[in-house]
Design a protein around this motif. Structure first.
Motif: not given
Length: 265
Positions: A110-116, A131-147
């Protein structure tokens, strides 16, 4: 970590390239019915300031809402909280069970890295509590393989090694990381704030957050009374709902209930 970096044009360009990779990946998935086979899972939870929440996802992974806090930048003196020099809130993370790493499988995908970043529900980068609760919905992704996680961690370290590696080395690592994210098996999700208790910040909203604050009235929340005013305010409590789309072959733990669904783009 939470100050906006400067002189990192190469990273901005890399993140723009990532959008092209993600778009191509989504278009490819749309043409491939098998790639649209996911399991949709709904979760609910709540966190109090300074406390964490977690849910087992199966296959050795855990989704976490982790408390974060620290100085915005430089040394902290005086009443740093009321001066807005300390950030607080939570980070979304996906880790292996029993191991918390940085960067985690959600941050890396879920980039970007090192920024918002959408994974941060906190008073970072000039954001106030509202502002933190007003930014929504928040979309994200995640890796699912250890390698993939292991390799992505190695490449991320190279990309972020400013001053330690040449531009050519970082650019090469960035391209390799983008390619990995474009092909790795991943899950996706979104978080909705269902209710929150906050101490509103009294500073002006940052430019990037002004559109969110216009929709604050759509987010259920309460402003805590008799609290000390501060520039950024504080996030005291949050109840949330999380929707996840896991790969169709995912082996879920018994406590989770999922339904077959089209993968979220």
């Amino acid at each position: 970590m939470h100050g906006i970096p400067c002189c990192l044009l190469w990273m901005v360009i890399a993140m723009m390239s990532l959008l092209d990779v993600a778009l191509a990946h989504a278009q490819s998935a749309a043409k491939n019915p098998a790639a649209q086979d996911c399991v949709h899972v709904s979760l609910q939870g709540e966190v109090v300031e300074g406390k964490s929440w977690s849910a087992s996802l199966g296959e050795g992974w855990v989704l976490q809402v982790i408390p974060v806090s620290g100085p915005v930048s430089g040394p902290v003196s005086g009443n740093a909280i009321s001066d807005g020099k300390v950030f607080r809130g939570w980070d979304l993370a996906v880790n292996r069970v029993g191991a918390e790493t940085y960067p985690d499988a959600l941050l890396l995908a879920t980039p970007p890295y090192g920024s918002l970043n959408a994974r941060e529900i906190a008073t970072t980068y000039g954001m106030r509590a509202q502002d933190a609760i007003a930014w929504e919905p928040r979309h994200f992704r995640f890796l699912t393989m250890q390698e993939d996680l292991t390799r992505a961690c190695e490449l991320h370290a190279q990309v972020m090694s400013i001053g330690q590696r040449s531009d050519a080395e970082r650019n090469k690592a960035s391209a390799q990381l983008l390619a990995l994210l474009g092909s790795a098996r991943q899950g996706s999700g979104q978080l909705h704030v269902e209710d929150a208790h906050i101490v509103p910040g009294i500073a002006d909203p940052p430019l990037f957050a002004q559109a969110w604050t216009q929709h604050l009235h759509n987010v259920p929340h309460s402003n805590e009374q008799n609290a000390v005013a501060s520039a950024r305010g504080q996030l005291r409590w949050m109840r949330f709902a999380i929707d996840l789309w896991l790969p169709g072959s995912w082996k879920m733990p018994s406590q989770l209930r999922g339904v077959r669904a089209k993968c979220a783009e």
